[in-house]
Design a protein around this motif. Sequence first.
Motif, mmCIF file in Angstrom:
data_model
loop_
_atom_site.group_PDB
_atom_site.id
_atom_site.type_symbol
_atom_site.label_atom_id
_atom_site.label_comp_id
_atom_site.label_asym_id
_atom_site.label_seq_id
_atom_site.Cartn_x
_atom_site.Cartn_y
_atom_site.Cartn_z
ATOM 1 N N SER A 116 16.656 45.490 79.315
ATOM 2 C CA SER A 116 17.482 44.936 78.244
ATOM 3 C C SER A 116 18.657 45.876 77.987
ATOM 4 C CB SER A 116 16.653 44.790 76.969
ATOM 5 O OG SER A 116 16.296 46.081 76.472
ATOM 6 N N ALA A 118 19.438 47.219 75.218
ATOM 7 C CA ALA A 118 18.951 48.331 74.397
ATOM 8 C C ALA A 118 18.253 49.380 75.264
ATOM 9 C CB ALA A 118 17.995 47.803 73.326
ATOM 10 N N GLN A 119 17.453 48.938 76.231
ATOM 11 C CA GLN A 119 16.779 49.879 77.135
ATOM 12 C C GLN A 119 17.794 50.669 77.950
ATOM 13 O OE1 GLN A 119 14.321 47.103 79.243
ATOM 14 N NE2 GLN A 119 12.596 47.265 77.813
ATOM 15 N N TRP A 122 19.599 53.269 75.739
ATOM 16 C CA TRP A 122 18.751 54.366 75.254
ATOM 17 C C TRP A 122 18.311 55.298 76.381
ATOM 18 C CZ3 TRP A 122 17.702 57.017 71.151
ATOM 19 C CH2 TRP A 122 16.573 57.842 71.116
ATOM 20 N N GLU A 156 -1.686 41.094 75.574
ATOM 21 C CA GLU A 156 -0.902 41.106 74.343
ATOM 22 C C GLU A 156 -1.769 41.466 73.145
ATOM 23 O OE1 GLU A 156 1.667 37.853 73.585
ATOM 24 O OE2 GLU A 156 2.286 37.628 75.687
ATOM 25 N N ASP A 159 2.678 42.880 68.318
ATOM 26 C CA ASP A 159 3.977 43.358 68.790
ATOM 27 C C ASP A 159 3.838 44.349 69.937
ATOM 28 O OD1 ASP A 159 5.297 41.833 66.914
ATOM 29 O OD2 ASP A 159 5.321 43.422 65.406
ATOM 30 N N HIS A 160 2.623 44.571 70.384
ATOM 31 C CA HIS A 160 2.351 45.532 71.447
ATOM 32 C C HIS A 160 1.598 44.851 72.594
ATOM 33 C CE1 HIS A 160 3.214 48.198 68.091
ATOM 34 N NE2 HIS A 160 3.319 49.208 68.942
ATOM 35 N N PRO A 229 4.839 49.146 72.935
ATOM 36 C CA PRO A 229 5.614 48.085 72.288
ATOM 37 C C PRO A 229 6.108 47.051 73.297
ATOM 38 C CG PRO A 229 6.322 50.248 71.518
ATOM 39 C CD PRO A 229 5.410 50.481 72.681
ATOM 40 N N LYS A 230 6.097 45.780 72.913
ATOM 41 C CA LYS A 230 6.582 44.730 73.808
ATOM 42 C C LYS A 230 8.033 44.945 74.207
ATOM 43 C CE LYS A 230 3.548 40.851 72.615
ATOM 44 N NZ LYS A 230 3.490 39.501 71.978
ATOM 45 N N GLU A 231 8.785 45.609 73.350
ATOM 46 C CA GLU A 231 10.198 45.859 73.647
ATOM 47 C C GLU A 231 10.373 46.803 74.835
ATOM 48 O OE1 GLU A 231 11.023 49.461 70.428
ATOM 49 O OE2 GLU A 231 11.110 47.361 69.778
ATOM 50 N N ASN A 232 9.284 47.423 75.299
ATOM 51 C CA ASN A 232 9.340 48.305 76.469
ATOM 52 C C ASN A 232 9.142 47.559 77.783
ATOM 53 O OD1 ASN A 232 9.406 50.243 74.438
ATOM 54 N ND2 ASN A 232 8.227 51.712 75.625
ATOM 55 N N PRO A 235 12.664 42.893 80.817
ATOM 56 C CA PRO A 235 12.699 41.435 80.686
ATOM 57 C C PRO A 235 13.302 40.700 81.882
ATOM 58 C CG PRO A 235 14.514 42.397 79.455
ATOM 59 C CD PRO A 235 13.714 43.547 79.996
#
Length: 392
Positions: A116, A118-119, A122, A156, A159-160, A229-232, A235
């Motif tokens: 992503s 953001a990834q 960062w 799942e 959120d993690h 975290p799922k955001e890790n 995607p």
Amino acid sequence: MLQDLFQSPDYYAVDDLLTEEHLLIRDAVRQWVKKEISPIIEDCAQEAKFPAQIIPGLGNLGCFGPTIPATYGGAGLDYISYGLMMQELERGDSGIRSTASVQGSLVMYPIYAFGSEAQKQWYLPKLATGEYMGCFGLTEPDHGSNPAGMITNFREDGDHVILNGAKMWISNAPFADIAVVWAKNEAGKIQGIIVERGMEGFTTPETKGKWSLRASATGELVFDNVRVPKENILPGVTGLKGPLSCLSSARFGIAWGVIGAAMDCYDIALRYAKERIQFGKPIAGFQLTQKKLAEMITEITKAQLLNWRLGVLKNQGKATPAQISMAKRNSCAVATQIARDARQILGGMGITGEFPVMRHMMNLESVITYEGTHEIHLLITGMDVTGLDAFK
């Protein structure tokens, strides 16, 4: 230790095919290796210790993710520049090149290609400087050449996700700040996920007792109900396409890198053969020694030209994974044989740490196996030319 007197062989004037920028980049890395790696590498190998103090220098040189755009902290260079960098690093030591290859091709590349925004923002700038070091988790204890059989998985949990499994033979693992791990989701589809050091249940035991890549840190990745975290999750890709595309990038660097080791072995053997007197003349004057040296320079030259053409194709976006496999396999086979022949020319001195040949020889026994074995790459070429799959 002996002074680093390396002179790069260029029998077919391959330098004429390179741009001025290519030559400046190559020479900068070459001089850095002579100053920072050559004086310490034999001791590091003898002590089985990775020289962590070189990490900032690798970052300053742009050796971490050199093809990543400057927007994300990379050098924004082309693939020939990347290849030349890896060639010079591996001329110093395969383990040093491995550290840079993993960081750039197996950690930064998947985040750039599949992460992503953001990834990317960062992680990539921190990885480019070496502030963060990364590793790549694909190979498992029971699944090496067949990564599709992996059993590392996540489920799942709000959120993690909860990650379980293990990876092994992981370069940089003992000191890595992050790991790009490939695991199966609940549907059995492979996805990439960024795991950070310090997450509970994530450990990286070091692999001890290696006879090869002794100046490189190797370890395992163990995941015991690690909450991530799922955001890790990366995607941008699902399936083996993700990790295999990373491997293609890394294999490209290996194809160039191992020829650096071959060049070093040839240069040492040639100089030694001219100076070593037996039966009243330099051993370079004997037919069998000349046969070895002539074959060495011939194979180096062929590999240089193959790698250069592959670099051109890669820059044009035309290089296929099968073409990269051919170059990786060829370069590794050539370099391994050259190291063995150089060791024979040096006789008993060839097994000592006074010369780099035995160290290169041991290192190359790993490189010819990792990121696709010699035989697997042979079958990739076979499948490409016949259209028939020998893997099933």
